[in-house]
Design a protein around this motif. Structure first.
Motif, PDB file in Angstrom:
ATOM      1  N   LEU A  62       0.897  -1.252  -0.111  1.00 50.30           N
ATOM      2  CA  LEU A  62      -0.037   0.089  -0.009  1.00 50.30           C
ATOM      3  C   LEU A  62       0.901   1.306   0.060  1.00 50.30           C
ATOM      4  CD1 LEU A  62      -2.616  -0.949   2.764  1.00 50.30           C
ATOM      5  CD2 LEU A  62      -2.794  -1.467   0.292  1.00 50.30           C
ATOM      6  N   SER A  63       0.439   2.235  -0.713  1.00 50.82           N
ATOM      7  CA  SER A  63       1.019   3.448  -0.596  1.00 50.82           C
ATOM      8  C   SER A  63       0.670   4.431   0.650  1.00 50.82           C
ATOM      9  CB  SER A  63       0.659   4.252  -2.060  1.00 50.82           C
ATOM     10  OG  SER A  63      -0.642   4.608  -2.010  1.00 50.82           O
ATOM     11  N   SER A  64       1.146   5.366   0.668  1.00 52.65           N
ATOM     12  CA  SER A  64       0.923   6.412   1.926  1.00 52.65           C
ATOM     13  C   SER A  64      -0.778   6.699   1.694  1.00 52.65           C
ATOM     14  CB  SER A  64       1.739   7.621   2.041  1.00 52.65           C
ATOM     15  OG  SER A  64       2.139   8.197   0.874  1.00 52.65           O
ATOM     16  N   ASP A  65      -0.934   7.259   0.312  1.00 55.10           N
ATOM     17  CA  ASP A  65      -2.165   7.560  -0.031  1.00 55.10           C
ATOM     18  C   ASP A  65      -3.499   6.374   0.112  1.00 55.10           C
ATOM     19  OD1 ASP A  65      -1.265  10.185  -0.657  1.00 55.10           O
ATOM     20  OD2 ASP A  65      -1.240   9.696  -2.904  1.00 55.10           O
ATOM     21  N   GLU A  66      -2.974   5.388   0.066  1.00 53.64           N
ATOM     22  CA  GLU A  66      -3.875   4.069   0.232  1.00 53.64           C
ATOM     23  C   GLU A  66      -4.069   3.988   1.523  1.00 53.64           C
ATOM     24  OE1 GLU A  66      -3.219   1.819  -4.101  1.00 53.64           O
ATOM     25  OE2 GLU A  66      -1.852   1.671  -2.361  1.00 53.64           O
ATOM     26  N   TYR A  73     -11.636   5.235   5.784  1.00 51.88           N
ATOM     27  CA  TYR A  73     -12.768   4.343   5.674  1.00 51.88           C
ATOM     28  C   TYR A  73     -13.067   3.823   7.140  1.00 51.88           C
ATOM     29  CZ  TYR A  73     -12.723   4.092   0.695  1.00 51.88           C
ATOM     30  OH  TYR A  73     -12.983   4.326  -0.909  1.00 51.88           O
ATOM     31  N   SER A  74     -12.095   3.696   8.061  1.00 56.47           N
ATOM     32  CA  SER A  74     -12.326   3.305   9.338  1.00 56.47           C
ATOM     33  C   SER A  74     -13.169   4.247  10.115  1.00 56.47           C
ATOM     34  CB  SER A  74     -10.887   3.062  10.036  1.00 56.47           C
ATOM     35  OG  SER A  74     -10.261   4.120  10.313  1.00 56.47           O
ATOM     36  N   GLN A  75     -12.929   5.682   9.699  1.00 55.72           N
ATOM     37  CA  GLN A  75     -13.716   6.626  10.332  1.00 55.72           C
ATOM     38  C   GLN A  75     -15.266   6.505  10.005  1.00 55.72           C
ATOM     39  OE1 GLN A  75     -11.770  10.309   9.548  1.00 55.72           O
ATOM     40  NE2 GLN A  75      -9.928   9.610  10.957  1.00 55.72           N
ATOM     41  N   LYS A 111      -9.070   2.705  -4.008  1.00 50.18           N
ATOM     42  CA  LYS A 111      -9.229   3.764  -4.933  1.00 50.18           C
ATOM     43  C   LYS A 111     -10.393   4.302  -5.035  1.00 50.18           C
ATOM     44  CE  LYS A 111      -8.135   4.667  -9.833  1.00 50.18           C
ATOM     45  NZ  LYS A 111      -7.588   4.181 -11.241  1.00 50.18           N
ATOM     46  N   GLY A 112     -10.437   5.737  -5.230  1.00 49.63           N
ATOM     47  CA  GLY A 112     -11.771   6.212  -5.291  1.00 49.63           C
ATOM     48  C   GLY A 112     -12.514   5.836  -4.005  1.00 49.63           C
TER      49      GLY A 112
END
Length: 217
Positions: A62-66, A73-75, A111-112
């Motif tokens: 995973l990249s830092s953005d991912e 998403y966890s929030q 993504k997205g």
């Protein structure tokens, strides 16, 4: 004098307030919240890696953005960690008729807005990934079902207790008391338990027919 003359406190109504103490408390709270967030992030990433490797056979990269997207998403999704196995299990079997070259991956998922769309059922109902406990329970139920199916019937247990040819003959014929023995072209058709019993004591069809006549008369 200390309270009123050295500007250590400011007075609001009946309260003495220390801005320095409040500032330190806010720093501590902020530090505590950041620490809590960091721990939760580590647990989230650990769960994601573990479940992904379990389902896909390899660890995700995973990249830092991912990673930030996963934190976001966890929030948004309160039970994300609990749903990760089902989300990733569903992702693995995901196919698109309009994109035959689609390869499910963690990168596509993050993504997205794909993870939230998958969670909400836009790509079909989530498939449930059985836990080890559920697999064990299903195995136990299957074994119990097979044991029940293989359990000897009352007729089989009665047949097991017969120890003489005379008793075996009476037992076989007794199953047809008041009714005809199933026959076709002179051949008797016995149910497997009775057939095995006749074979065990060398009982012939003629003996069965004769004994049946005697009892019925």
């Amino acid at each position: 004098m200390i309270l009123n003359n050295y500007e250590l406190f400011r007075i609001e109504g009946d309260c003495y307030i220390s801005d320095r103490i409040l500032k330190n408390l806010n720093k501590q709270q902020s530090k505590s919240e950041k620490s809590k967030t960091a721990v939760e992030t580590r647990w989230l990433l650990s769960d994601f890696d573990k479940n992904f490797e379990d389902i896909f056979g390899k660890k995700p990269v995973l990249s830092s953005d991912e990673i930030e997207a996963l934190k976001k998403y966890s929030q948004q999704i309160s039970d994300l960690r609990e749903k990760l196995p089902d989300l990733l299990y569903t992702l693995k079997g995901l196919k698109f008729e309009t994109d035959t070259k689609f390869v499910p991956s963690a990168n596509w998922l993050l993504k997205g807005n794909n993870l939230l769309r998958l969670y909400n059922g836009e790509f079909g109902k989530l498939k449930h990934k059985l836990t080890e406990k559920e697999i064990a329970e299903q195995k136990k139920l299957q074994e119990e079902k097979e044991a029940e199916l293989n359990k000897p019937s009352e007729l089989e247990m009665q047949a097991e207790r017969i120890s003489s040819k005379a008793d075996a003959l009476d037992f076989i014929v007794g199953q047809y008391r008041g009714k005809s023995i199933p026959m076709n072209s002179g051949k008797i058709f016995l149910i497997p338990t009775l057939k095995d019993l006749a074979k065990k004591f060398d009982i012939t069809n003629a003996e069965i027919i004769e004994r049946h006549k005697e009892i019925e008369e």
